[in-house]
Design an enzyme around this catalytic site. Structure first.
Site, PDB file in Angstrom:
ATOM      1  N   GLU A 191      -5.440  -8.477   0.915  1.00  7.41           N
ATOM      2  CA  GLU A 191      -5.943  -8.165   2.261  1.00  7.41           C
ATOM      3  C   GLU A 191      -7.422  -7.850   2.184  1.00  7.41           C
ATOM      4  O   GLU A 191      -7.866  -7.118   1.293  1.00  7.41           O
ATOM      5  CB  GLU A 191      -5.270  -6.912   2.863  1.00  7.41           C
ATOM      6  CG  GLU A 191      -3.913  -7.138   3.436  1.00  7.41           C
ATOM      7  CD  GLU A 191      -3.339  -5.887   4.114  1.00  7.41           C
ATOM      8  OE1 GLU A 191      -4.122  -5.029   4.583  1.00  7.41           O
ATOM      9  OE2 GLU A 191      -2.105  -5.797   4.170  1.00  7.41           O
ATOM     10  N   GLU A 199       0.792  -1.234   0.000  1.00 11.13           N
ATOM     11  CA  GLU A 199       0.000   0.000   0.000  1.00 11.13           C
ATOM     12  C   GLU A 199       0.823   1.283   0.000  1.00 11.13           C
ATOM     13  O   GLU A 199       0.832   2.037   0.991  1.00 11.13           O
ATOM     14  CB  GLU A 199      -0.943   0.007   1.204  1.00 11.13           C
ATOM     15  CG  GLU A 199      -1.902  -1.159   1.236  1.00 11.13           C
ATOM     16  CD  GLU A 199      -2.940  -1.033   2.354  1.00 11.13           C
ATOM     17  OE1 GLU A 199      -2.779  -0.159   3.221  1.00 11.13           O
ATOM     18  OE2 GLU A 199      -3.902  -1.800   2.353  1.00 11.13           O
TER      19      GLU A 199
END
Ligand code: BGC
Length: 474
Positions: free
Chosen positions: A385, A197
């Protein structure tokens, strides 16, 4: 503004507020079954070094920005820190045995850069290298496939002292780290993710200052973005050089974004947020450059670019990791002259919330998968995720968390919908395997399939963990 307010300001504007007909059909009439996803679908659970390992100053490890940041008063909920966390450094074998017991065949974890290179570059800490050999070997002995993330936010502090992600030198520092990791573990590990991320760690760590290293402002954010995007591609090239048969990916935080109302100005606000949060890192990797068409301010990144960078930002990844938790609803906002948008907190929208204050919105993952799949030349997608923090009811030897089970089922249903409609999505990793240190939230919020009593370090499989086990057994 909180971290999630910022990083979840995103994705696909493909939508109005209505679900496609077939989506509603799937949601209400299909019960979820592992075999519907096909035999090759990858199932796993995930964690990250700083969030679980502890052992922050043991066996030669250097300081990371998260060690420094959490040790400052007032940065984290109740001044908590990851000094011990889940003590995964000592208990990895127990945790991997639990993965095996639950029948989870893939494990995603990250490598702590400062455990391997206490000075960020240069001298290698052999005890750090050995630790990840033990983790990898234990996975393999238990028939669990390791998936390594190279950077999950814990930069060595010595490198931050030289400017961290704002310093272009990081491309060399990071390449050295990636080279050491891939040469050390490349024979045993074939699945690699370069960054976790980048939008989150540049946005929250270098713009909002809510995460380590606590830097703020556009003049930190823009160079950090460019250098992270360069490392994303350069790191992948280093992996390929050292491991010819590697599967190389990188991961993005993404959220579906809806405008508050079907009005032009709110759509525009949603588009701007989408460009910043969902498009900023995938598009340069695909050779499309930064989304300056939508956010002109991003043109300022040019100041940090050198000749040839545009080409170097591009890399043909083998897969892309999508990480999704919630959606955002935004409205036009004149006081934000960059995005002209403002998030409407989920708590004000009368929707179901998780303990993080995020909306439960399973359809969002469907829209995101469709959105990413629509890019030309996009490689296969994995959900690397997805998960939720809910209050767990600990009752002796059991932890009742029916909301989490319902959450996973409903999101999986939407992943399946996207797959059935032709999206090449090949896997799903639940976040997180055990409860762990949730960054600015400390230990307040729990995402795990496995409960951790931090005082005793006792693990208890939650009802959702047992549900996942049954699901995986088919
Ligand atoms: C991060 C994890 C984090 C999770 C829940 C993701 O953005 O990769 O480290 O724990 O979200 O906040």
């Amino acid at each position: 503004m909180k971290r999630r307010d910022f990083i979840q300001l995103i994705p696909p504007i493909t939508t109005g507020l209505l679900l496609p007909e077939n989506l509603q059909f799937y949601s209400f009439f299909n019960s979820i079954n592992r075999k519907d996803f096909g035999n090759d679908f990858v199932w796993g659970a995930a964690c990250a070094a700083y969030q679980v390992e502890g052992a922050w100053n043991l066996d030669g490890k250097g300081l990371s920005i998260w060690d420094t940041f959490t040790h400052k008063k007032g940065t984290i909920y109740k001044n908590q820190n990851g000094d011990i966390a889940c003590d995964f450094y000592n208990r990895y074998a127990e945790d991997i045995a639990l993965l095996k017991y639950l029948g989870i065949p893939n494990f995603r974890f990250s490598i702590s850069w400062s455990r391997i290179l206490p000075n960020g570059v240069g001298t290698i800490n052999q005890r750090g290298i050995d630790f990840y050999h033990r983790v990898i070997d234990t996975c393999l002995e238990n028939n669990i496939t390791p998936w390594i993330t190279l950077y999950h936010w814990d930069l060595p502090q010595v490198l931050e002292d030289k400017g961290g992600w704002t310093n272009r030198e990081i491309i060399n520092w990071f390449s050295e780290f990636v080279s050491i990791c891939t040469k050390s573990y490349g024979d045993k590990v074939k699945n690699w993710m370069v960054l976790n991320e980048p939008m989150a760690f540049t946005g929250v760590g270098y713009f909002l200052g809510i995460h380590a290293p606590g830097k703020k402002g556009i003049s930190n954010f823009l160079p950090a973005v460019h250098h992270a995007a360069m490392c994303q591609a350069e790191g992948a090239r280093v992996i390929r050089t050292n491991i010819a048969d590697a599967q190389i990916g990188t991961t993005f935080s993404c959220s579906h974004i809806d405008p508050k109302k079907a009005k032009e100005r709110h759509y525009k606000a949603a588009q701007n947020s989408d460009a910043l949060i969902n498009r900023l890192f995938i598009e340069p990797a695909l050779g499309l450059g930064y989304p300056t068409d939508t956010i002109p301010l991003l043109k300022r990144i040019e100041k940090y670019m050198q000749s040839g960078d545009e080409q170097k930002l591009k890399y043909d990844f083998d897969f892309i990791g999508i990480q999704n938790y919630t959606r955002e609803v935004v409205k036009h906002w004149i006081l934000n002259p960059i995005l002209w948008s403002k998030q409407i907190p989920a708590s004000k929208r009368k929707v179901e919330l998780t303990e993080m204050g995020w909306e439960v919105y399973p359809e969002g993952i469907y829209y995101l998968l469709k959105k990413f799949a629509a890019y030309k030349n996009i490689p296969p997608l994995y959900v690397t995720e997805n998960g939720a923090a809910f209050e767990d009811v600990v009752d002796d030897e059991y932890v009742h968390d029916s909301k989490r089970t319902k959450f996973i089922e409903s999101y999986l249903r939407q992943v399946l919908n996207a797959k059935k409609e032709g999206v090449d999505v090949r896997g799903y990793f639940y976040w997180s395997f055990t409860d762990n240190f949730e960054w600015a939230e400390g230990y307040r919020t729990r995402f795990g399939l496995v409960h951790v009593d931090y005082a005793s370090q006792k693990r208890i499989v939650k009802d959702s963990g047992f549900w996942f086990k049954k699901f995986l057994e088919g």
